[in-house]
Design an enzyme around this catalytic site. Structure first.
Site, PDB file in Angstrom:
ATOM      1  N   HIS A 273      -3.656   4.228  -2.039  1.00  9.46           N
ATOM      2  CA  HIS A 273      -4.519   3.571  -1.370  1.00  9.46           C
ATOM      3  C   HIS A 273      -5.063   4.124  -0.072  1.00  9.46           C
ATOM      4  O   HIS A 273      -6.319   3.912  -0.020  1.00  9.46           O
ATOM      5  CB  HIS A 273      -3.779   2.007  -1.084  1.00  9.46           C
TER       6      HIS A 273
ATOM      7  N   MET B  46       1.700   7.753  -7.392  1.00  2.00           N
ATOM      8  CA  MET B  46       2.083   6.768  -6.552  1.00  2.00           C
ATOM      9  C   MET B  46       1.497   5.594  -7.038  1.00  2.00           C
ATOM     10  O   MET B  46       0.407   5.418  -7.681  1.00  2.00           O
ATOM     11  CB  MET B  46       1.311   7.015  -5.234  1.00  2.00           C
TER      12      MET B  46
ATOM     13  N   GLY C 253      -8.955   4.131  -7.669  1.00  2.00           N
ATOM     14  CA  GLY C 253      -8.131   5.422  -8.027  1.00  2.00           C
ATOM     15  C   GLY C 253      -8.211   5.560  -9.477  1.00  2.00           C
ATOM     16  O   GLY C 253      -8.389   4.744 -10.473  1.00  2.00           O
TER      17      GLY C 253
ATOM     18  N   ASP D 264      -5.640   4.055 -12.655  1.00  2.00           N
ATOM     19  CA  ASP D 264      -5.883   3.264 -13.411  1.00  2.00           C
ATOM     20  C   ASP D 264      -7.346   3.684 -14.027  1.00  2.00           C
ATOM     21  O   ASP D 264      -8.320   3.213 -13.989  1.00  2.00           O
ATOM     22  CB  ASP D 264      -5.973   1.971 -12.763  1.00  2.00           C
TER      23      ASP D 264
ATOM     24  N   LEU E 229       0.798  -1.205   0.010  1.00  2.00           N
ATOM     25  CA  LEU E 229       0.037  -0.120  -0.088  1.00  2.00           C
ATOM     26  C   LEU E 229       0.808   1.263  -0.013  1.00  2.00           C
ATOM     27  O   LEU E 229       2.069   1.159   0.678  1.00  2.00           O
ATOM     28  CB  LEU E 229      -0.992  -0.032   1.243  1.00  2.00           C
TER      29      LEU E 229
END
Ligand code: PAF
Length: 273
Positions: free
Chosen positions: A28, A175, A138, A141, A24
């Protein structure tokens, strides 16, 4: 897990769900924090889903550290971590898959055949097991997010799908668990993805409307970086994911670039009046 979810339902508790593949990071955690704010209970799954990796992809190299994930989740107050095994998720012989047509053919779908079938299958399974009211994903993607929304809608799944913004490092790198595989040199090259998106934004801001011209400049900037190989750069309609030639209205600029052996993705949504 299903028994526990059923119990939460009978207790009238709202359930937020954050599916992850672990290792993570702040991206996340931003999803988990939002879920904690909006629901009585927050469940996080950690499952490295083998069906979304191609035979030559990085399944074996994918970073994992469940203890670390648990510590991070405990610290911010997540209620439950669900970490099934591949055998439990895909008992043999496994035969049933979920496929979202058309939306998964382009962009990452072109270079990763079968990837989105694996994603939508595992997400459908996880939603059936956890039975959340809302699931959080998120925007990094972007194609995955669109495919999952479409799946939930087309299959009448009784769940809200929320897509939250990309979380970036101070130097702009989106990230990603895969960032941990970059060497220090590669890590510094990797900022080129975000720089390229900013270049595109600047060009469009100054009036450029030709996707081809924007993409050419983006390509040229990436090629200056050693150790980088472009998988794709596309400017598409953010709903249909079809390429657009002239930028107007809403556009999604998406790219995938290999930095060394590590494939990174990033994107930016633009609105042109
Ligand atoms: O985005 C991810 O981490 C994965 O694709 C997901 C949604 C957890 C499915 O394995």
């Amino acid at each position: 897990m299903q028994k526990y979810s059923n119990r939460l339902k009978t207790e009238n508790k709202s359930v937020g769900f954050v599916p992850t593949m672990g290792y993570l990071h702040e991206g996340h955690l931003s999803l988990v924090r939002r879920s904690l704010k909006e629901n009585d209970k927050t469940i996080v799954s950690v499952f490295i889903n083998p069906t979304q990796f191609g035979p030559k992809e990085d399944l074996a190299r994918y970073p994992r550290d469940l203890k670390r994930d648990e510590r991070m989740l405990r610290k911010i107050g997540a209620d439950t971590v669900f970490y099934p095994t591949a055998k439990e998720m895909y008992p043999k012989p496994y035969r049933t898959y979920v496929n979202v047509d058309c939306l998964t053919d382009a962009l990452c779908g072109r270079s990763r055949p079968g990837h989105f079938r694996g994603v939508t299958t595992v997400v459908a399974k996880l939603l059936n097991i956890v039975k959340p009211d809302v699931a959080y994903f998120g925007q990094k993607d972007a194609q995955q997010a669109i495919a999952i929304k479409k799946m939930a809608n087309d299959l009448n799944m009784n769940v809200g799908i929320k897509i939250l913004p990309i979380v970036r490092e101070p130097d702009g790198l989106a990230m990603s668990s895969r960032n941990s595989a970059l060497s220090p040199k590669e890590r510094s090259y990797a900022t080129v993805l975000h720089k390229t998106l900013l270049l595109a934004k600047q060009m469009v801001g100054k009036g450029e409307r030709s996707s081809a011209k924007v993409i050419n400049k983006m390509r040229a900037l990436i090629r200056q970086e050693d150790a980088s190989r472009i998988d794709y750069i596309s400017i598409v309609n953010p709903e249909t994911l079809k390429p657009i030639k002239t930028i107007h209205g809403e556009a999604l600029i998406a790219l995938a670039v290999y930095i060394g052996r590590t494939r990174l993705i990033d994107n930016l949504k633009l609105k042109v009046r």
